[in-house]
Design a protein around this motif. Structure first.
Motif, PDB file in Angstrom:
ATOM      1  N   GLY A 232       0.639  -1.268   0.083  1.00 13.20           N
ATOM      2  CA  GLY A 232      -0.020  -0.037  -0.027  1.00 13.20           C
ATOM      3  C   GLY A 232       0.935   1.278   0.019  1.00 13.20           C
ATOM      4  O   GLY A 232       0.821   2.146   0.930  1.00 13.20           O
ATOM      5  N   LYS A 233       1.589   1.502  -0.975  1.00 14.81           N
ATOM      6  CA  LYS A 233       2.467   2.763  -1.214  1.00 14.81           C
ATOM      7  C   LYS A 233       1.577   4.075  -1.615  1.00 14.81           C
ATOM      8  O   LYS A 233       0.658   3.884  -2.185  1.00 14.81           O
ATOM      9  CB  LYS A 233       3.632   2.325  -2.194  1.00 14.81           C
ATOM     10  N   THR A 234       2.010   5.084  -0.984  1.00 12.01           N
ATOM     11  CA  THR A 234       1.379   6.368  -1.134  1.00 12.01           C
ATOM     12  C   THR A 234       2.542   7.057  -2.116  1.00 12.01           C
ATOM     13  O   THR A 234       3.421   6.565  -2.675  1.00 12.01           O
ATOM     14  CB  THR A 234       1.221   7.203   0.135  1.00 12.01           C
ATOM     15  N   SER A 235       2.030   8.208  -2.542  1.00 10.95           N
ATOM     16  CA  SER A 235       2.928   9.257  -3.504  1.00 10.95           C
ATOM     17  C   SER A 235       4.036   9.781  -2.769  1.00 10.95           C
ATOM     18  O   SER A 235       4.909  10.317  -3.397  1.00 10.95           O
ATOM     19  CB  SER A 235       2.078  10.157  -4.077  1.00 10.95           C
ATOM     20  N   VAL A 236       3.925   9.610  -1.526  1.00  9.35           N
ATOM     21  CA  VAL A 236       4.994  10.191  -0.515  1.00  9.35           C
ATOM     22  C   VAL A 236       6.343   9.572  -0.745  1.00  9.35           C
ATOM     23  O   VAL A 236       6.152   8.341  -0.720  1.00  9.35           O
ATOM     24  CB  VAL A 236       4.662  10.308   0.950  1.00  9.35           C
ATOM     25  N   ARG A 237       7.462   9.980  -1.011  1.00 10.66           N
ATOM     26  CA  ARG A 237       8.789   9.322  -0.978  1.00 10.66           C
ATOM     27  C   ARG A 237       9.874   9.674   0.011  1.00 10.66           C
ATOM     28  O   ARG A 237       9.881  10.665   0.547  1.00 10.66           O
ATOM     29  CB  ARG A 237       9.084   9.490  -2.496  1.00 10.66           C
ATOM     30  N   PRO A 238      10.553   8.475   0.290  1.00  8.82           N
ATOM     31  CA  PRO A 238      11.316   8.747   1.428  1.00  8.82           C
ATOM     32  C   PRO A 238      12.493  10.043   0.858  1.00  8.82           C
ATOM     33  O   PRO A 238      12.763  10.205  -0.123  1.00  8.82           O
ATOM     34  CB  PRO A 238      12.263   7.467   1.332  1.00  8.82           C
ATOM     35  N   THR A 239      12.906  10.868   1.829  1.00 10.41           N
ATOM     36  CA  THR A 239      13.565  11.831   1.866  1.00 10.41           C
ATOM     37  C   THR A 239      15.121  11.852   1.221  1.00 10.41           C
ATOM     38  O   THR A 239      15.487  12.735   0.620  1.00 10.41           O
ATOM     39  CB  THR A 239      13.449  12.702   3.162  1.00 10.41           C
ATOM     40  N   GLU A 240      15.684  10.868   1.117  1.00 10.18           N
ATOM     41  CA  GLU A 240      16.984  10.455   0.640  1.00 10.18           C
ATOM     42  C   GLU A 240      17.116   9.239   0.156  1.00 10.18           C
ATOM     43  O   GLU A 240      18.223   8.816   0.356  1.00 10.18           O
ATOM     44  CB  GLU A 240      17.923  10.564   1.999  1.00 10.18           C
ATOM     45  N   GLY A 241      15.980   8.840  -0.607  1.00 13.26           N
ATOM     46  CA  GLY A 241      16.107   7.767  -1.525  1.00 13.26           C
ATOM     47  C   GLY A 241      16.150   6.397  -0.954  1.00 13.26           C
ATOM     48  O   GLY A 241      16.603   5.296  -1.650  1.00 13.26           O
ATOM     49  N   GLU A 242      15.509   6.191   0.529  1.00 14.60           N
ATOM     50  CA  GLU A 242      15.709   5.183   1.127  1.00 14.60           C
ATOM     51  C   GLU A 242      14.628   4.067   0.481  1.00 14.60           C
ATOM     52  O   GLU A 242      13.538   4.629  -0.054  1.00 14.60           O
ATOM     53  CB  GLU A 242      15.446   5.231   2.423  1.00 14.60           C
ATOM     54  N   THR A 243      14.940   2.878   0.273  1.00 16.81           N
ATOM     55  CA  THR A 243      13.749   1.920  -0.240  1.00 16.81           C
ATOM     56  C   THR A 243      12.575   1.620   0.805  1.00 16.81           C
ATOM     57  O   THR A 243      12.720   1.397   1.873  1.00 16.81           O
ATOM     58  CB  THR A 243      14.463   0.520  -0.633  1.00 16.81           C
ATOM     59  N   SER A 244      11.357   1.209   0.246  1.00 19.71           N
ATOM     60  CA  SER A 244      10.415   0.757   0.904  1.00 19.71           C
ATOM     61  C   SER A 244       9.547  -0.401   0.053  1.00 19.71           C
ATOM     62  O   SER A 244       9.204  -0.212  -0.921  1.00 19.71           O
ATOM     63  CB  SER A 244       9.318   1.841   1.049  1.00 19.71           C
ATOM     64  N   THR A 245       9.200  -1.563   0.769  1.00 18.12           N
ATOM     65  CA  THR A 245       8.540  -2.493   0.146  1.00 18.12           C
ATOM     66  C   THR A 245       6.897  -2.347   0.085  1.00 18.12           C
ATOM     67  O   THR A 245       6.643  -3.079  -0.599  1.00 18.12           O
ATOM     68  CB  THR A 245       9.044  -3.766   0.796  1.00 18.12           C
ATOM     69  N   GLY A 246       6.548  -1.583   1.182  1.00 14.25           N
ATOM     70  CA  GLY A 246       5.096  -1.565   1.037  1.00 14.25           C
ATOM     71  C   GLY A 246       4.524  -2.437   1.823  1.00 14.25           C
ATOM     72  O   GLY A 246       3.123  -2.726   1.957  1.00 14.25           O
ATOM     73  N   LEU A 247       5.337  -3.440   2.730  1.00 18.15           N
ATOM     74  CA  LEU A 247       4.743  -4.353   3.554  1.00 18.15           C
ATOM     75  C   LEU A 247       4.832  -4.271   5.153  1.00 18.15           C
ATOM     76  O   LEU A 247       4.138  -4.741   5.540  1.00 18.15           O
ATOM     77  CB  LEU A 247       5.472  -5.922   3.217  1.00 18.15           C
ATOM     78  N   GLY A 248       5.738  -3.117   5.364  1.00 22.71           N
ATOM     79  CA  GLY A 248       6.047  -3.101   6.880  1.00 22.71           C
ATOM     80  C   GLY A 248       4.651  -2.800   7.509  1.00 22.71           C
ATOM     81  O   GLY A 248       4.697  -3.483   8.646  1.00 22.71           O
ATOM     82  N   LEU A 249       3.939  -1.907   7.310  1.00 21.81           N
ATOM     83  CA  LEU A 249       2.738  -1.792   8.030  1.00 21.81           C
ATOM     84  C   LEU A 249       1.567  -2.684   7.944  1.00 21.81           C
ATOM     85  O   LEU A 249       1.089  -3.158   9.041  1.00 21.81           O
ATOM     86  CB  LEU A 249       2.037  -0.378   7.489  1.00 21.81           C
ATOM     87  N   ALA A 250       1.693  -3.663   7.027  1.00 15.14           N
ATOM     88  CA  ALA A 250       0.818  -4.509   6.975  1.00 15.14           C
ATOM     89  C   ALA A 250       1.343  -5.599   8.079  1.00 15.14           C
ATOM     90  O   ALA A 250       0.531  -6.408   8.507  1.00 15.14           O
ATOM     91  CB  ALA A 250       0.982  -5.266   5.609  1.00 15.14           C
ATOM     92  N   ILE A 251       2.655  -5.995   7.987  1.00 10.80           N
ATOM     93  CA  ILE A 251       3.267  -6.767   8.983  1.00 10.80           C
ATOM     94  C   ILE A 251       2.930  -6.500  10.474  1.00 10.80           C
ATOM     95  O   ILE A 251       2.384  -7.042  11.290  1.00 10.80           O
ATOM     96  CB  ILE A 251       4.579  -7.147   8.828  1.00 10.80           C
ATOM     97  N   ALA A 252       3.017  -5.041  10.622  1.00  8.78           N
ATOM     98  CA  ALA A 252       2.669  -4.513  11.853  1.00  8.78           C
ATOM     99  C   ALA A 252       1.251  -4.649  12.319  1.00  8.78           C
ATOM    100  O   ALA A 252       1.029  -5.062  13.484  1.00  8.78           O
ATOM    101  CB  ALA A 252       2.784  -3.007  12.023  1.00  8.78           C
ATOM    102  N   LYS A 253       0.376  -4.495  11.458  1.00 11.48           N
ATOM    103  CA  LYS A 253      -1.087  -4.801  11.676  1.00 11.48           C
ATOM    104  C   LYS A 253      -1.391  -6.022  12.119  1.00 11.48           C
ATOM    105  O   LYS A 253      -2.024  -6.445  13.030  1.00 11.48           O
ATOM    106  CB  LYS A 253      -1.900  -4.120  10.714  1.00 11.48           C
ATOM    107  N   GLU A 254      -0.663  -6.963  11.350  1.00 16.94           N
ATOM    108  CA  GLU A 254      -0.937  -8.749  11.588  1.00 16.94           C
ATOM    109  C   GLU A 254      -0.367  -8.811  13.050  1.00 16.94           C
ATOM    110  O   GLU A 254      -1.139  -9.394  13.766  1.00 16.94           O
ATOM    111  CB  GLU A 254      -0.092  -9.290  10.401  1.00 16.94           C
ATOM    112  N   ILE A 255       0.726  -8.279  13.370  1.00 11.38           N
ATOM    113  CA  ILE A 255       1.197  -8.704  14.588  1.00 11.38           C
ATOM    114  C   ILE A 255       0.394  -8.141  15.969  1.00 11.38           C
ATOM    115  O   ILE A 255       0.113  -8.716  16.823  1.00 11.38           O
ATOM    116  CB  ILE A 255       2.651  -8.054  14.734  1.00 11.38           C
ATOM    117  N   VAL A 256      -0.052  -6.870  15.760  1.00 12.61           N
ATOM    118  CA  VAL A 256      -1.037  -5.976  16.771  1.00 12.61           C
ATOM    119  C   VAL A 256      -2.365  -6.776  16.866  1.00 12.61           C
ATOM    120  O   VAL A 256      -2.680  -7.130  18.000  1.00 12.61           O
ATOM    121  CB  VAL A 256      -1.084  -4.956  16.194  1.00 12.61           C
TER     122      VAL A 256
END
Length: 288
Positions: A232-256
């Motif tokens: 679930g990526k948005t149009s907002v991009r990391p400020t210094e070119g860092e990578t993002s898979t778009g899975l981190g928050l989904a994993i966080a939600k599953e754990i919570v």
């Protein structure tokens, strides 16, 4: 009729050569039989779908495992090459190509790890390793981690603990640490160099709440529903070119959710974001 949800999947047919064989009492019985058969058929279909899904997940897990090893080797050699004497003699264009190669191999490796992790969460939805955790010690560990992660971008990381010094809580330490690590990393990725991030832990009568607030770019309201979805990526991009898979928050939600808790966010474009999650306050006494 036999039904699965609102869909007709078959019929039960009764017939007799004698006129007026069936009365309303028979019709009501036949309807009950049809309802019971519908439930049996529906259950069988669901079980088959579940078994097929498990087989697919097992196959995917094997593929991810097989891919992760060679990709990790490639990434390791690429990272080690940066310190080799011969690399200093590579021309700027070659170094730029090498940088793209290294960044993309790291992104792919992170993606494989997170796909594997979310698959494991689905295969073992109740797989929590609960333990009694001294909350202020855990909080201090996480606050220290946040400061270390924020240092490379010169971000000020402040922490506030509103829980008592002797509060002990029952949860899966490794998984809750994973949630916070993800929230810290996201806050840092999307914050500008030299800005600030705050981390808060608060104990209420029946829950413990963690919040991570940044003063970064914020997320447009129209794109906020994408969050917590896979990829679930948005149009907002990391400020210094860092990578993002778009899975981190989904994993966080599953754990919570495994901890019977909840996670939410509030954000305003240009003003930053606050991610908050809570888990039930299960004390060591009630756990015993």
């Amino acid at each position: 009729p036999l039904k699965s949800g609102n869909q007709n999947i078959g019929v039960v047919f009764f017939s007799s050569c004698q006129p007026d064989t069936y009365k309303m009492v028979h019709v009501r019985t036949f309807v009950e039989i049809a309802d019971e058969l519908s439930m049996i058929v529906d259950h069988g279909r669901l079980r088959k779908d579940s078994e097929d899904s498990k087989k697919q997940m097992q196959s995917l897990s094997m593929v991810l495992h097989d891919l992760r090893s060679p990709l990790g080797t490639i990434q390791g050699f690429a990272a080690a090459s940066l310190d080799e004497p011969w690399f200093q003699n590579v021309d700027p264009e070659g170094k730029a190509v090498f940088d793209v190669f290294l960044r993309n191999s790291k992104y792919m490796f992170d993606l494989l790890n997170e796909l594997s992790e979310i698959g494991e969460l689905e295969r073992q939805p109740e797989g929590l390793k609960l333990e009694t955790v001294k909350l202020n010690t855990f909080y201090e560990e996480m606050a220290h981690l946040g400061k270390i992660l924020a240092e490379p971008k010169e971000i000020t990381f402040t922490a506030t603990d509103i829980c008592g010094p002797s509060q002990r809580v029952v949860f899966d330490r490794h998984k809750i640490r994973r949630v916070l690590d993800n929230l810290f990393s996201n806050a840092i990725k999307y914050s500008k160099r030299g800005s600030g991030i705050s981390f808060t832990a608060e104990c209420c009568p029946n829950r413990v709440t963690f919040s991570v607030e940044d003063k970064g770019q914020g997320i447009p309201a129209s794109e906020q529903p994408k969050l917590f979805r896979r990829f679930g990526k948005t149009s907002v991009r990391p400020t210094e070119g860092e990578t993002s898979t778009g899975l981190g928050l989904a994993i966080a939600k599953e754990i919570v959710q495994q901890h019977s808790g909840g996670i939410s966010m509030k954000s305003e474009s240009g003003e930053g974001s606050t991610f908050t999650f809570w888990i039930p306050l299960i004390t060591s006494e009630s756990f015993v």
